[in-house]
Design an enzyme around this catalytic site. Structure first.
Site, PDB file in Angstrom:
ATOM      1  N   LYS A   1      44.203  34.970  35.586  1.00 13.25           N
ATOM      2  CA  LYS A   1      44.854  35.369  36.834  1.00 13.25           C
ATOM      3  C   LYS A   1      45.708  34.235  37.407  1.00 13.25           C
ATOM      4  O   LYS A   1      46.490  34.420  38.324  1.00 13.25           O
ATOM      5  CB  LYS A   1      43.812  35.816  37.860  1.00 13.25           C
ATOM      6  CG  LYS A   1      43.040  37.083  37.454  1.00 13.25           C
ATOM      7  CD  LYS A   1      42.011  37.466  38.516  1.00 13.25           C
ATOM      8  CE  LYS A   1      41.075  38.577  38.078  1.00 13.25           C
ATOM      9  NZ  LYS A   1      41.678  39.924  38.205  1.00 13.25           N
TER      10      LYS A   1
ATOM     11  N   HIS B   1      39.208  48.968  30.629  1.00 14.59           N
ATOM     12  CA  HIS B   1      39.789  48.208  31.744  1.00 14.59           C
ATOM     13  C   HIS B   1      40.277  46.820  31.346  1.00 14.59           C
ATOM     14  O   HIS B   1      40.691  46.061  32.232  1.00 14.59           O
ATOM     15  CB  HIS B   1      38.769  48.028  32.867  1.00 14.59           C
ATOM     16  CG  HIS B   1      38.346  49.291  33.542  1.00 14.59           C
ATOM     17  ND1 HIS B   1      38.922  49.756  34.688  1.00 14.59           N
ATOM     18  CD2 HIS B   1      37.394  50.183  33.214  1.00 14.59           C
ATOM     19  CE1 HIS B   1      38.332  50.886  35.060  1.00 14.59           C
ATOM     20  NE2 HIS B   1      37.401  51.167  34.176  1.00 14.59           N
TER      21      HIS B   1
ATOM     22  N   THR C   1      44.632  46.164  41.405  1.00 15.95           N
ATOM     23  CA  THR C   1      44.692  47.224  42.412  1.00 15.95           C
ATOM     24  C   THR C   1      44.998  46.630  43.784  1.00 15.95           C
ATOM     25  O   THR C   1      45.511  47.328  44.655  1.00 15.95           O
ATOM     26  CB  THR C   1      43.359  47.999  42.481  1.00 15.95           C
ATOM     27  OG1 THR C   1      42.275  47.069  42.387  1.00 15.95           O
ATOM     28  CG2 THR C   1      43.258  48.996  41.348  1.00 15.95           C
TER      29      THR C   1
ATOM     30  N   LYS D   1      47.398  47.573  47.388  1.00 18.87           N
ATOM     31  CA  LYS D   1      46.931  47.493  48.774  1.00 18.87           C
ATOM     32  C   LYS D   1      47.877  46.641  49.618  1.00 18.87           C
ATOM     33  O   LYS D   1      48.197  46.977  50.760  1.00 18.87           O
ATOM     34  CB  LYS D   1      45.511  46.907  48.828  1.00 18.87           C
ATOM     35  CG  LYS D   1      44.489  47.779  48.112  1.00 18.87           C
ATOM     36  CD  LYS D   1      43.146  47.071  47.890  1.00 18.87           C
ATOM     37  CE  LYS D   1      42.307  47.863  46.892  1.00 18.87           C
ATOM     38  NZ  LYS D   1      41.122  47.116  46.403  1.00 18.87           N
TER      39      LYS D   1
ATOM     40  N   LYS E   1      41.508  37.195  44.854  1.00 16.03           N
ATOM     41  CA  LYS E   1      40.951  37.963  43.738  1.00 16.03           C
ATOM     42  C   LYS E   1      39.964  37.042  43.042  1.00 16.03           C
ATOM     43  O   LYS E   1      39.882  35.854  43.383  1.00 16.03           O
ATOM     44  CB  LYS E   1      42.051  38.404  42.758  1.00 16.03           C
ATOM     45  CG  LYS E   1      43.018  37.262  42.338  1.00 16.03           C
ATOM     46  CD  LYS E   1      44.124  37.773  41.442  1.00 16.03           C
ATOM     47  CE  LYS E   1      45.333  38.294  42.188  1.00 16.03           C
ATOM     48  NZ  LYS E   1      45.747  39.640  41.800  1.00 16.03           N
ATOM     49  N   ARG E   2      39.183  37.562  42.063  1.00 21.53           N
ATOM     50  CA  ARG E   2      38.279  36.686  41.330  1.00 21.53           C
ATOM     51  C   ARG E   2      39.055  35.505  40.737  1.00 21.53           C
ATOM     52  O   ARG E   2      40.205  35.653  40.327  1.00 21.53           O
ATOM     53  CB  ARG E   2      37.580  37.477  40.218  1.00 21.53           C
ATOM     54  CG  ARG E   2      36.530  38.421  40.750  1.00 21.53           C
ATOM     55  CD  ARG E   2      35.419  37.665  41.467  1.00 21.53           C
ATOM     56  NE  ARG E   2      34.606  36.941  40.526  1.00 21.53           N
ATOM     57  CZ  ARG E   2      33.386  37.293  40.150  1.00 21.53           C
ATOM     58  NH1 ARG E   2      32.799  38.353  40.686  1.00 21.53           N
ATOM     59  NH2 ARG E   2      32.715  36.591  39.272  1.00 21.53           N
TER      60      ARG E   2
END
Ligand code: TH1
Length: 837
Positions: A573, A374, A678, A682, A567-568
């Protein structure tokens, strides 16, 4: 001892077979019964929390009956099963999901109303099951939903943490962690005090020779901890299939040992021993994409893996089949490298306990396991120190060395005289101390290795696992692009949109075959349809606006453009890129005349996400976002043109409110760093557009929905290495607009400049590893395109509808079918569909 009821007495059982409620009346009667007996309350002291408990118990009763039938069916058919090993299952709430999957939400709604409750309030009572950090754990939860919905015989295995991911509070703009004790009352689990496994740690290895002259190893001594099974039923959608998630909880082994201590008056130390044992399953490690090599984490991994394998092997042995048929009956998927010790444990069981020869055992092992990677981030790749494994699992270390020896010998035969290759692929890293590379062990021990989006699967083949492609050939490496369950992420989170779509796709079939969504595109110009579409989005935004008001105290205009990044918090990110962009927007607005400002598109920048408690930089990012919000939200020049909100404690149930309310969401990782993502799927499925980099699943989303429907920006993965090299060895010019942002922060506009200095110097002085400056200009320009596009609401809605219609590919059903065919070799069971569901 045979526990089965003899034939003559079975009639009495069949006569009294329980069936669970069938209609509204039956449901109400079950709720009242649970309130009055299970909960020992009455209509005079039944609050919403009691109503939630009783309602959940009524549904649980139904689930467990279906669970029993499903297990009987699976045992009877005796076909191959999948076991999904994951240290994280981020399930969220269960009640709403159970009601929808069983198809009884309307019944429950009417029944609860009769009894004096609003179903929404009852659902709200439930505490999220938050046994995961982020995408990896939520993916496992979506997979369970799809496996059950598609009638695959499959079990999940995980740990029953007493504390899930911490609850985040924001105090004075800083993150504060509060423990998440969630097990107070959990109606969704069934303790199986009769299903226990003794797990051994430490000790020594003694060798002996058996009657055939073969050396046999005996792992002796050390300490024993008991694993107790807790089963969580997983309902499939529109099918009676109910699968099982088995979570292990640790407790002290009740041997004579403690008893003696107890009798000797050593009561305290026997209690201390109990507590020490319970520590193993006490807490989820709160790191996402980071491994810190802590001993307790390794203990968790072995505890969970050994208990699960014991269970799997016990089930297989009941069938009395020969060992060589094990891989025909059992597929085990390793969710990242966290369960890799399972490879070693199965080899140990076959070798030491079952007496198989090495080669036969090893062929069974490698044909059983599949490994999903991952991440390529180096800090997330697991390595365990040899001395630690030696201490905790002495026999396993010997087996690891042996696996490595045979592996390296085979490599040498194929590629003689390439010593460097041997060093690179060795399972043991020759460092000080030596380390076991878990990804190498997982690759060598599996028959398939997959990445989670096309770009990511290509990257692992050409970078971190390149040598293994040379050794094993390219067919061992494959891609299975992630997916999400449309049941939770559309039907449950966005019921009105689900309803609207089903009115255009001929019923709810699209929830079981998401490609049916493409029928929606035929209606893209249907006026009434578009109007209802827009009304739904606005209603979802109004709901989020309310939540923002109560949780963050900020008033936002629901007609503004909602820009969401949840998100985290992680440097890769790039929430820092987003907030620097927000500051740039603020400065631009400030420099405008009031007339000019009137022309601008109002925007609400919404952030949410947890920082790992030890991740200082991530915590600085949270602080900067909150500090900027404080200034911008109170600036009268700005008003509704820009609001900045940080939503505390982002989790699955909050995601269900936030995602349907987004106009644009941000997926802006440095190219090549986000394996898939992911939430991007969504957001688009809920009629929001995306601003993103060419990374992870963004690329395939673009291919499916068309590049006119997505806002891509930034450097490409293939250029990242050169850019980083240039930062380090050449001169590194910071983007001038970004420099203005830095100067403003340094002036103290957003408070204490010291706090934010590290965020700036990471870009300016420390090589800008995540290419924030390189992508800044492109990011700001693309955000301007977003404003412009949003202004044309008709075109915007067309983009949204078109995108949703083309999202069928990203169902986790598609994803699970690919795993089932390409990796697990399992088939769905034929099941008679229920009426009503
Ligand atoms: C995530 C990846 O970062 C994300 O891109 C991907 O969509 C998701 O997995 C599902 O495939 C990961 N989460 C973790 C968590 C830990 C270690 C590695 C990863 S990769 C603890």
């Amino acid at each position: 001892v045979e526990a089965s009821i003899p034939e003559p007495q079975r009639e009495a059982w069949l006569k009294h077979q329980v069936s669970g409620f069938k209609d509204k009346d039956g449901f109400e009667s079950e709720v009242v019964r649970h309130v009055e007996t299970t909960l020992a309350r009455s209509m005079f002291n039944c609050d919403e929390s009691a109503a939630y408990s009783a309602c959940s118990l009524a549904f649980r009763d139904r689930l467990i009956l279906e669970w029993n039938r499903t297990q009987q069916r699976q045992t009877f058919v005796d076909s191959k099963r999948l076991y999904y090993l994951s240290l994280e299952f981020l399930m969220g709430r269960a009640l709403d999901n159970a009601m929808l999957n069983i198809g009884q939400k309307d019944v429950a709604k009417a029944g609860l109303a009769d009894l004096g409750f609003r179903i929404e309030d009852v659902i709200e009572q439930e505490h999220d099951a938050a046994l995961g950090n982020g995408g990896l754990g939520r993916l496992a939860a979506c997979f369970l939903d799809s496996l059950a919905s598609l009638n695959y015989p499959a079990w999940g295995y995980g740990l029953r943490y007493r504390y899930g991911i911490f609850k985040q509070e924001i105090i004075d703009g800083y993150q504060v962690e509060v423990p998440d004790y969630w097990l107070d009352f959990n109606p969704w689990e069934f303790p199986r005090h009769d299903v226990t496994v003794d797990i051994q740690f430490f000790g020594i290895v003694r060798k002996s020779t058996n009657e055939n002259g073969r050396t046999v190893s005996h792992w002796e001594g050390g300490e024993i901890v008991k694993a107790v099974a807790y089963d969580v039923p997983i309902p499939g959608y529109a099918t009676p299939s109910t699968n099982n998630l088995r979570l292990w909880s640790s407790t002290a082994a009740s041997g004579e040992f403690d008893f003696q201590k107890f009798n000797n008056g050593d009561y305290e130390s026997s209690v201390a021993e109990q507590q020490r044992a319970e520590t193993i399953s006490a807490v989820l490690y709160p790191n996402d994409n980071l491994e810190r090599g802590k001993e307790l984490r390794l203990k968790q991994q072995y505890f969970w893996v050994a208990a699960s394998l014991y269970d799997i092997v016990r089930r297989f042995k009941k069938s009395k089949r020969p060992w060589r048929e094990f891989p025909d009956q059992v597929a085990i998927q390793l969710n990242d490298t966290h369960p890799t010790l399972a490879v070693v444990e199965l080899q140990r069981i076959l070798l030491d306990l079952e007496g198989l020869e090495w080669d036969e055992a090893w062929s069974i092992v490698t044909n059983t396991f599949g490994y999903t990677n991952h991440t390529v981030l180096p800090e997330a790749l697991e390595k365990w120190s040899v001395p630690l494994i030696q201490h905790l699992l002495p026999r396993h270390l010997q087996i690891i060395y042996e696996i490595n020896l045979y592996f390296l010998q085979s490599v040498e035969r194929k590629f003689p005289d390439d010593r460097e290759l041997l060093g690179r692929v060795s399972i043991i890293e020759e460092s000080q101390p030596k380390m076991v590379r878990m990804a190498h062990l997982a690759i060598v021990g599996s028959h398939k290795v997959n990445g989670v989006a096309e770009l990511h699967s290509d990257l692992i083949k050409t970078t971190i696992f390149k040598d293994f492609v040379t050794i094993f050939g390219p067919d061992k490496f494959t891609n299975v692009t992630n997916g999400i369950t449309p049941r939770r992420w559309l039907h449950q989170a966005n019921p009105r949109l689900s309803e609207l779509i089903s009115s255009k796709t001929g019923g709810k079939d699209f929830l079981t075959d998401l490609n049916e969504l493409n029928k929606v595109e035929l209606h893209v110009n249907d006026k009434a349809f578009r109007k209802e579409w827009a009304a739904i989005k606005l209603a979802n935004k109004e709901r989020l606006a309310k939540h923002i008001k109560t949780s963050a105290g900020v008033t936002v205009d629901p007609t503004a453009l909602f820009d969401v990044q949840v998100k985290r918090i992680h440097e890769y990110k790039r929430q820092q890129l987003n907030i620097f962009g927000v500051i740039h927007r603020y400065l631009t607005l400030k420099a405008m005349s009031p007339e000019e400002r009137k022309e601008q598109q109002p925007r609400v920048s919404i952030f949410g996400g947890k920082a790992a408690p030890g991740y200082w930089m991530a915590k600085q990012i949270i602080h900067l976002i909150n500090s900027v919000g404080k200034v911008v939200n109170n600036d009268e020049d700005i008003g509704d043109l820009l609001k900045v909100v940080f939503l505390e404690d982002y989790n699955v149930s909050k995601a269900e409110i936030i995602i349907p309310a987004s106009d644009i969401s941000e997926h802006i990782s440095t190219a090549g760093t986000e394996a898939s993502g992911t939430s991007n799927m969504k957001f688009v499925l809920n009629g929001g557009l995306i601003i993103g980099t060419c990374d992870g699943a963004n690329i395939e989303i673009t291919r499916e929905i068309g590049e006119n429907n997505i806002f891509l920006f930034g450097n490409l993965a293939e250029d990242v290495e050169d850019l980083r090299h240039a930062h380090t060895y050449g001169s590194h010019e910071i983007d001038p607009d970004l420099n203005r942002v830095f100067q403003e922060i340094e002036k103290g506009t957003f408070g204490s400049t010291q706090d934010f200095a590290a965020l700036i110097s990471a870009v300016r002085d420390h090589g800008d590893y995540y290419l924030v400056s390189d992508d800044f200009h492109s990011y700001v320009e693309t955000q301007a395109l977003v404003d412009e596009a949003y202004r044309n609401q008709e075109e915007w809605i067309t983009k949204c509808i078109t995108s949703v219609a083309r999202m069928g590919f990203f169902s986790s059903d598609r994803c699970i079918n690919e795993y089932a065919e390409g990796i697990w070799n399992i088939e769905p069971l034929r099941v008679e569909k229920e009426e009503g569901a």
